[in-house]
Scaffold this active site. Structure first.
Site, PDB file in Angstrom:
ATOM      1  N   GLU A  42       0.816  -1.222   0.000  1.00 40.96           N
ATOM      2  CA  GLU A  42       0.000   0.000   0.000  1.00 40.96           C
ATOM      3  C   GLU A  42       0.847   1.268   0.000  1.00 40.96           C
ATOM      4  OE1 GLU A  42      -0.595  -2.649   1.858  1.00 40.96           O
ATOM      5  OE2 GLU A  42      -2.718  -3.197   1.685  1.00 40.96           O
ATOM      6  N   PHE A 104     -11.542  -7.726  14.172  1.00 33.40           N
ATOM      7  CA  PHE A 104     -10.493  -8.149  13.245  1.00 33.40           C
ATOM      8  C   PHE A 104     -10.197  -7.054  12.210  1.00 33.40           C
ATOM      9  CE2 PHE A 104      -9.201 -10.413   9.301  1.00 33.40           C
ATOM     10  CZ  PHE A 104      -7.940 -10.787   9.748  1.00 33.40           C
ATOM     11  N   GLN A 105      -8.931  -6.742  12.068  1.00 36.49           N
ATOM     12  CA  GLN A 105      -8.441  -5.723  11.127  1.00 36.49           C
ATOM     13  C   GLN A 105      -9.077  -4.358  11.356  1.00 36.49           C
ATOM     14  OE1 GLN A 105      -8.457  -7.399   7.098  1.00 36.49           O
ATOM     15  NE2 GLN A 105      -6.407  -8.141   7.546  1.00 36.49           N
ATOM     16  N   LYS A 154     -17.427  -1.134   6.202  1.00 40.59           N
ATOM     17  CA  LYS A 154     -17.822  -2.169   5.243  1.00 40.59           C
ATOM     18  C   LYS A 154     -19.336  -2.185   4.992  1.00 40.59           C
ATOM     19  CE  LYS A 154     -17.516  -7.232   4.760  1.00 40.59           C
ATOM     20  NZ  LYS A 154     -16.900  -7.463   3.452  1.00 40.59           N
ATOM     21  N   MET A 464      24.256   8.901   2.551  1.00 42.46           N
ATOM     22  CA  MET A 464      24.111  10.156   3.289  1.00 42.46           C
ATOM     23  C   MET A 464      24.394   9.940   4.778  1.00 42.46           C
ATOM     24  SD  MET A 464      23.703  13.271   3.013  1.00 42.46           S
ATOM     25  CE  MET A 464      22.805  13.963   1.635  1.00 42.46           C
TER      26      MET A 464
HETATM   27  C1  LIG Z   1      12.370   5.633   5.477  1.00 41.15           C
HETATM   28  C2  LIG Z   1      13.652   6.283   5.844  1.00 41.15           C
HETATM   29  N1  LIG Z   1      14.463   5.694   6.753  1.00 41.15           N
HETATM   30  C3  LIG Z   1      15.638   6.284   7.086  1.00 41.15           C
HETATM   31  C4  LIG Z   1      16.014   7.476   6.532  1.00 41.15           C
HETATM   32  C5  LIG Z   1      17.313   8.143   6.942  1.00 41.15           C
HETATM   33  N2  LIG Z   1      18.215   8.257   5.770  1.00 41.15           N
HETATM   34  C6  LIG Z   1      18.337   9.402   5.081  1.00 41.15           C
HETATM   35  S1  LIG Z   1      19.342   9.249   3.747  1.00 41.15           S
HETATM   36  C7  LIG Z   1      19.655   7.647   4.113  1.00 41.15           C
HETATM   37  C8  LIG Z   1      20.570   6.841   3.246  1.00 41.15           C
HETATM   38  C9  LIG Z   1      19.985   6.547   1.922  1.00 41.15           C
HETATM   39  O1  LIG Z   1      20.763   5.566   1.296  1.00 41.15           O
HETATM   40  P1  LIG Z   1      20.650   5.306  -0.253  1.00 41.15           P
HETATM   41  O2  LIG Z   1      19.253   5.135  -0.651  1.00 41.15           O
HETATM   42  O3  LIG Z   1      21.583   4.192  -0.623  1.00 41.15           O
HETATM   43  O4  LIG Z   1      21.134   6.679  -0.881  1.00 41.15           O
HETATM   44  P2  LIG Z   1      22.606   7.330  -0.891  1.00 41.15           P
HETATM   45  O5  LIG Z   1      22.656   8.318   0.223  1.00 41.15           O
HETATM   46  O6  LIG Z   1      23.594   6.220  -0.730  1.00 41.15           O
HETATM   47  O7  LIG Z   1      22.684   8.006  -2.218  1.00 41.15           O
HETATM   48  C10 LIG Z   1      18.981   7.256   5.275  1.00 41.15           C
HETATM   49  C11 LIG Z   1      19.069   5.925   5.882  1.00 41.15           C
HETATM   50  C12 LIG Z   1      15.111   8.069   5.618  1.00 41.15           C
HETATM   51  N3  LIG Z   1      15.366   9.255   5.047  1.00 41.15           N
HETATM   52  N4  LIG Z   1      13.961   7.438   5.281  1.00 41.15           N
END
Ligand SMILES: Cc1ncc(C[n+]2csc(CCOP(=O)(O)OP(=O)(O)O)c2C)c(N)n1
Ligand SMILES: [Mg+2]
Lengths: 554, 164
Positions: A42, A104-105, A154, A464
């Site tokens: 979803e 449920f749900q 529902k 990052m």
């Molecule tokens: C759902 C979610 N969980 C954690 C984060 C924290 N976060 C920000 S950037 C990042 C790394 C992203 O890694 P990737 O997709 O490999 O991109 P890159 O920075 O390597 O280009 C994380 C874990 C986030 N923004 N969103």
């Protein structure tokens, strides 16, 4: 009745996932012939509807079942709420007599989504249904847009009722201000005329209100440089000499300097996010600020405003354009050009040693795609590099989770984008971490043959996070390595999509060309150097003119 | 500074949750909140007392206004207004102290609404200062329990806070 309402609202496409509480609705949907995209989670449905809405400007529609179906929407709803994206979410609920009994749900989805929707409803009586649906569409798409959820039990789906549908509702507590105040517009005109160092700082509101042409006219007629927030990229041509780039944490040097030294900031449809302002006390210390926004609550929320104008950005800019006279900005533009020289010295050169760097990959995609190509990104380093290095020229060509920063947004959003604009090339620039958060939507892309290209920026890291650990946590890479990544080419093939791999500039060019020549979804696994940092960078909560350039880069 | 806001809302289910949720989510300090019917069917009036400087209160008002079910928000602190609150106090009262307490109650134009062998319940209405003053005095005898309604307010004169 719900389907009839969707038809009245000219919905041509819904994204969803069935379940017990919405079986009746699905049965009606099936018989109606309205197009439905079955996602594989979803969350994918909301992001896809969100991508569809950002590209088309229309309201995206999502259907999910009660309980887990509804709670799986939450991240997507919060993403859309932060970035003001119009969505209507229809969730099934357990039958009215069971509500409140932990049946449920059952999940209190209106309670859960209260703080992340523009408004939401729980239908208790079939009589409320038509008016509520039309209110939902009206609220989602008007004023400052946003997601609206309608939770329908529902048993209500199973009832028959009188369908008396009014397209627009008169809602006593909801009257967005569209026209700007004339006196305030005059004050703005005067300030623009008198300013010596003005900057236009535009945000996503410019795109939402369709005001790119007005923005461009204001900039060009008055010779005012323009900086665009992440959400606004494309609202002003990225190759125009007046364009400064994006400001803020990973913003362009000249954009940050310009905001810091401006004597007038014309802020349009922007909300002064902390990623842009840096340390608030030192933001734009010398500037008078004009703030144009349709949401009065944004004005004065983070920074003090000298000339507030509540109204639709397009209408207000038209009002300003009727009267505005250019001031004398010659010396200021010269000064900016000097800073710009600095910007370009840090621009990405051809990588050495036949390896790929992410900026190079992005520039290559830019070189090989047409200006109307739609780029969707995930969140992380690759997102910031895309904002810096891809030249966006048209509104609604860049879609990315700005406010919430949702990893996994890009790919499903790209699917929605392609469905909204089948004639455009859609490229998703994904992170190797982020892509795995909604990797299951490969099945959606393949079964519906949605022609998107995905460049996975495979740096083997949550890049990052790794960058922050390197810069601010003594180089301790706490659980940010993505060891154990799958072979993305094989994954693509397993789903029935085309998979390509590139680890040198030569291979990259060939892969992009082949991807563009192929019909249907293509994944390119771009194996880039692992430990590269995004610069320029401003450390969190520092003044935005304290810029780390990273010339010490390996 | 304390601000008293009059908020007219559509009387729809969940509206109180929406208002209360807004305060906690945005970190605004709510001092008290009262809700009741108005003369217009379907419209309720909330009186909300918030603590904060002008900037904060302006944000509170704008954010409240953004809620779809909120029809009107006005700040009554900047205009002459009548503000009242009702307080019930159960105070310890033995035979020796009863008449003293009664006198205090009369001075504050309160009422004794219940009496038992060792306690009385007193009802007083008034503004903050008055309620604080009588509370302070009665503490001397021992307050066993206390309940307050929260503040209500109306503009003085013929001006009104209406839906449109
Ligand atoms: C759902 C979610 N969980 C954690 C984060 C924290 N976060 C920000 S950037 C990042 C790394 C992203 O890694 P990737 O997709 O490999 O991109 P890159 O920075 O390597 O280009 C994380 C874990 C986030 N923004 N969103
Ligand atoms: Mg990565």
């Amino acid at each position: 009745m719900v389907i009839a309402a969707l038809e009245q609202e000219q919905v041509d496409l819904v994204f969803g996932y069935p379940g017990g509480a919405v079986l009746t609705l699905y049965d009606e949907l099936y018989r109606s012939g309205l197009k439905h995209i079955l996602v594989r989670h979803e969350q994918g449905a909301v992001h896809a509807a969100d991508g569809y809405a950002r590209v088309s400007g229309k309201t995206g529609v999502v259907i999910a079942t009660s309980g887990p179906g509804a709670t799986n929407l939450v991240t997507g709803i919060a993403t859309a709420y932060m970035d003001s994206v119009p969505l209507v979410l229809l969730t099934g609920q357990v039958a009215t007599p069971l509500i409140g009994t932990d049946s449920f749900q059952e999940a209190d989805i209106t309670g859960i989504t209260l703080p992340i929707t523009k408004h939401n409803y729980l239908i208790k009586d079939i009589k409320e249904l038509p008016d509520t649906l039309s209110e939902a569409f009206y609220i989602a798409s008007s004023g400052r847009p946003g997601p609206v959820l309608v939770d329908i039990p529902k048993d209500i789906f199973e009832m028959e009722g009188r369908f008396d549908y009014k397209l627009k509702q008169d809602i006593p507590g909801y009257k967005p201000t569209v026209e700007g105040h004339g006196g305030q517009i005059n004050r703005a005109v005067k300030a623009i005329r008198e300013a010596k160092r003005p900057v236009i700082f535009a945000g996503g509101g410019v795109i939402i209100s369709g005001a790119a042409a007005e923005l461009q006219e204001l900039a060009e007629r008055c010779r005012i440089p323009v900086t665009l927030s992440l959400m606004a990229l494309g609202a002003y041509p990225g190759d125009s000499p007046l364009f400064l780039g994006m400001p803020g944490m990973h913003g362009a040097v000249c954009a940050n300097y310009a905001l810091s030294e401006a004597d007038l900031i014309i802020a349009t449809g922007v909300r002064f996010d902390d990623r842009v302002t840096g340390k608030l006390e030192s933001f734009a210390r010398e500037a008078k600020i004009i703030h144009i926004d349709i949401d009065p609550a944004e004005i004065g929320k983070n920074v003090a405003i000298d000339i507030p104008i509540v109204g639709d950005v397009k209408r207000v800019l038209q009002g300003i354009l009727k009267k505005v006279q250019p001031g004398d900005t010659g010396a200021w533009l010269k000064r900016i050009d000097e800073w710009r020289e600095e910007c370009f010295t840090c621009a990405e050169e051809q990588p050495e040693n036949d390896v790929l760097t992410t900026p190079y990959v992005i520039r290559e995609i830019d070189r090989l795609t047409a200006p109307d190509t739609i780029i969707a990104t995930d969140v992380g380093q690759h997102q910031m590099w895309t904002a810096q290095h891809y030249c966006f020229r048209l509104p609604r060509t860049f879609i990315s989770s700005g406010g919430l920063g949702t990893m996994g947004y890009g790919f499903p959003a790209a699917l929605g984008a392609k469905l909204a604009s089948p004639g455009s090339t859609v490229f998703c620039i994904a992170g190797d971490g982020s892509f795995q958060m909604n990797i299951q939507e490969l099945a959606t892309a393949v079964t519906h043959n949605i022609d998107v290209k995905v460049a996975i920026i495979n740096n083997g890291y949550l890049g990052m996070v790794r960058q922050w650990q390197e810069l601010f946590y003594g180089g301790r890479y706490a659980y940010s390595s993505l060891q154990g990544n799958p072979d993305f080419v094989k994954v693509a093939e397993a789903y029935g999509a085309k998979g390509l791999r590139a680890s040198t500039p030569g291979e990259l060019r060939k892969a992009i060309e082949l991807a563009l020549a192929t019909k249907g979804p293509v994944i390119i696994d771009c194996q880039v150097v692992a430990e590269e940092n995004v610069y320029p960078m401003v450390a969190p909560n520092r003044p935005i003119n304290e810029i780390i350039m990273g010339s010490e880069r390996k | 500074m304390k601000h008293v806001l009059a908020v007219l809302v559509e009387n729809k289910s969940g509206v109180l949750t929406r208002v209360a949720g807004l305060f906690s989510r945005r970190g605004f300090n709510i001092e008290n909140i009262t809700v009741g019917e108005t003369t217009s069917p379907g419209i309720s009036r909330m009186t909300i007392t918030v603590e904060g400087d002008e900037m904060v209160v302006e944000q509170v008002m704008k954010q409240l206004h953004k809620l779809v079910n909120v029809i009107k928000v006005s700040n009554l602190s900047h205009e002459p207004a009548v503000m009242r609150e009702l307080m019930l106090i159960k105070v310890r009262a033995e035979a020796q102290t009863r008449s003293d307490i009664q006198q205090i109650v009369e001075t504050f134009r309160g009422k004794v609404v219940d009496v038992s062998l060792d306690s009385m319940i007193i009802e007083v209405t008034g503004n903050d200062e008055k309620l604080e003053a009588i509370k302070l005095l009665l503490q001397h005898y021992g307050i066993r329990e206390l309940a307050r309604t929260g503040k209500l307010a109306l503009l003085r004169g013929s001006k009104v806070t209406r839906e449109a």
